[in-house]
Design a protein around this motif. Structure first.
Motif, PDB file in Angstrom:
ATOM      1  N   ALA A 134       1.308  -0.882  -0.191  1.00 40.94           N
ATOM      2  CA  ALA A 134       0.241  -0.216  -0.052  1.00 40.94           C
ATOM      3  C   ALA A 134       0.796   1.078   0.328  1.00 40.94           C
ATOM      4  CB  ALA A 134      -0.760  -0.037   1.398  1.00 40.94           C
ATOM      5  N   ILE A 135       1.890   1.097   1.066  1.00 40.71           N
ATOM      6  CA  ILE A 135       2.840   2.103   0.252  1.00 40.71           C
ATOM      7  C   ILE A 135       3.640   3.050  -0.662  1.00 40.71           C
ATOM      8  CG2 ILE A 135       5.408   2.737   1.819  1.00 40.71           C
ATOM      9  CD1 ILE A 135       4.466   1.747   4.212  1.00 40.71           C
ATOM     10  N   THR A 162      -6.580  -3.660  -6.206  1.00 41.11           N
ATOM     11  CA  THR A 162      -7.565  -2.258  -5.579  1.00 41.11           C
ATOM     12  C   THR A 162      -6.884  -1.135  -6.245  1.00 41.11           C
ATOM     13  OG1 THR A 162      -8.144  -3.478  -3.953  1.00 41.11           O
ATOM     14  CG2 THR A 162      -8.507  -0.987  -4.013  1.00 41.11           C
ATOM     15  N   TYR A 163      -5.601  -1.004  -6.021  1.00 41.31           N
ATOM     16  CA  TYR A 163      -3.964   0.034  -6.498  1.00 41.31           C
ATOM     17  C   TYR A 163      -4.235   0.333  -7.902  1.00 41.31           C
ATOM     18  CZ  TYR A 163      -3.601   0.254  -1.637  1.00 41.31           C
ATOM     19  OH  TYR A 163      -3.333  -0.673   0.062  1.00 41.31           O
ATOM     20  N   SER A 164      -3.622  -1.166  -8.540  1.00 43.52           N
ATOM     21  CA  SER A 164      -4.354  -1.362  -9.945  1.00 43.52           C
ATOM     22  C   SER A 164      -5.379  -0.625 -10.265  1.00 43.52           C
ATOM     23  CB  SER A 164      -3.572  -2.797 -10.321  1.00 43.52           C
ATOM     24  OG  SER A 164      -3.488  -2.207 -11.194  1.00 43.52           O
ATOM     25  N   LYS A 165      -6.325  -1.112 -10.012  1.00 44.02           N
ATOM     26  CA  LYS A 165      -7.731  -0.743 -10.669  1.00 44.02           C
ATOM     27  C   LYS A 165      -7.435   0.703 -10.609  1.00 44.02           C
ATOM     28  CE  LYS A 165     -10.347  -3.356  -8.663  1.00 44.02           C
ATOM     29  NZ  LYS A 165     -10.959  -4.351  -7.913  1.00 44.02           N
ATOM     30  N   LEU A 170      -1.657  -0.719 -16.004  1.00 49.66           N
ATOM     31  CA  LEU A 170      -1.146  -3.072 -16.436  1.00 49.66           C
ATOM     32  C   LEU A 170      -0.246  -3.424 -15.094  1.00 49.66           C
ATOM     33  CD1 LEU A 170      -1.308  -2.446 -20.222  1.00 49.66           C
ATOM     34  CD2 LEU A 170      -3.438  -2.912 -19.023  1.00 49.66           C
ATOM     35  N   VAL A 171      -0.643  -4.205 -14.737  1.00 53.28           N
ATOM     36  CA  VAL A 171       0.025  -4.800 -13.429  1.00 53.28           C
ATOM     37  C   VAL A 171       0.767  -6.818 -14.097  1.00 53.28           C
ATOM     38  CG1 VAL A 171       0.502  -6.202 -11.681  1.00 53.28           C
ATOM     39  CG2 VAL A 171      -0.929  -3.457 -11.960  1.00 53.28           C
ATOM     40  N   VAL A 172       2.033  -7.262 -14.406  1.00 55.00           N
ATOM     41  CA  VAL A 172       1.677  -8.247 -15.021  1.00 55.00           C
ATOM     42  C   VAL A 172       2.428  -8.867 -13.860  1.00 55.00           C
ATOM     43  CG1 VAL A 172       3.686  -9.605 -16.403  1.00 55.00           C
ATOM     44  CG2 VAL A 172       2.783  -7.207 -17.212  1.00 55.00           C
ATOM     45  N   SER A 173       1.242 -10.347 -13.603  1.00 55.32           N
ATOM     46  CA  SER A 173       1.742 -11.467 -12.722  1.00 55.32           C
ATOM     47  C   SER A 173       2.361 -12.137 -13.277  1.00 55.32           C
ATOM     48  CB  SER A 173       0.691 -11.856 -12.527  1.00 55.32           C
ATOM     49  OG  SER A 173       1.247 -13.495 -11.810  1.00 55.32           O
TER      50      SER A 173
END
Length: 216
Positions: A134-135, A162-165, A170-173
């Motif tokens: 979160a930080i 939540t933060y990505s939305k 875009l976030v890659v897993s």
């Protein structure tokens, strides 16, 4: 027959003076020869051949390609592991993060060299902790990223969803074998096949190649 010359008639005084005056002027006037004035024709204009000036084109400056900002969020756990006393189990997560970072950096350098692309790589330690994630999500470097790679493990992916939305980033897993629908994040990209896909492929292989028989 005898011819007699006629005597000249005496001239009048005015006519005598006039003749004398003309004779005096003729004797006193200087004899001049007419000057021959040579007419000089103007010389024809000569065509001065000058070398054509070469047009100097302005130097084209190389176009700078836009820089793409990439952020790696990996569980290095730099502050939570005592490397003097830690065992293999304690540093397992950190090893995964270090190995992935090294491979990612090599691939990124290759792409930058072959395609001439510009990248700015930012690396963050997620510590595999939702509170620390979160930080990180509040940092300007994360918010200004063009692409975020990580977190790696499911708990971190859920915490970052939540933060990505909210950021619409875009976030890659990179390693998780869970489908993106399990994280409720439309901006999540999974690279590995899900467990369901692995299971389906195994079943198809057994049916087609092993051809099992039902036991009675």
């Amino acid at each position: 027959m005898i011819s007699v010359l006629n005597r000249l008639l005496p001239l009048s005084g005015s006519r005598v003076y006039r003749l004398l005056f003309l004779a005096f002027l003729a004797a006193c006037s200087p004899k001049t020869t007419p000057k021959v004035v040579e007419r000089i024709e103007p010389a024809p204009d000569r065509e001065v051949k000058t070398k054509p000036k070469l047009e100097t084109l302005p130097e084209e400056k190389p176009v700078e390609k836009p820089e793409m900002v990439l952020s790696l969020v990996l569980p290095f756990e730099l502050t939570s592991i005592n490397y003097k006393t830690a065992g293999l189990k304690d540093i397992a997560k950190a090893e995964i993060a270090i190995d992935f970072y090294q491979g990612f950096k090599m691939g990124l350098d290759s792409v930058a060299h072959n395609l001439g692309a510009n990248f700015k790589l930012q690396v963050y330690d997620s510590k595999d902790d939702p509170a620390n994630i979160a930080i990180l999500a509040a940092k300007a470097g994360i918010k200004n990223s063009d692409l975020i790679v990580g977190p790696i493990f499911p708990n971190g992916i859920k915490a970052f969803a939540t933060y990505s939305k909210n950021m619409q980033k875009l976030v890659v897993s990179p390693l998780a074998a869970s489908g993106p629908e399990q994280f409720n994040n439309p901006y999540l990209i999974t690279v590995n096949n899900s467990l369901e896909q692995h299971t389906l492929s195994a079943v198809n292989f057994i049916k087609s190649d092993l051809k099992p028989k039902k036991s009675s």
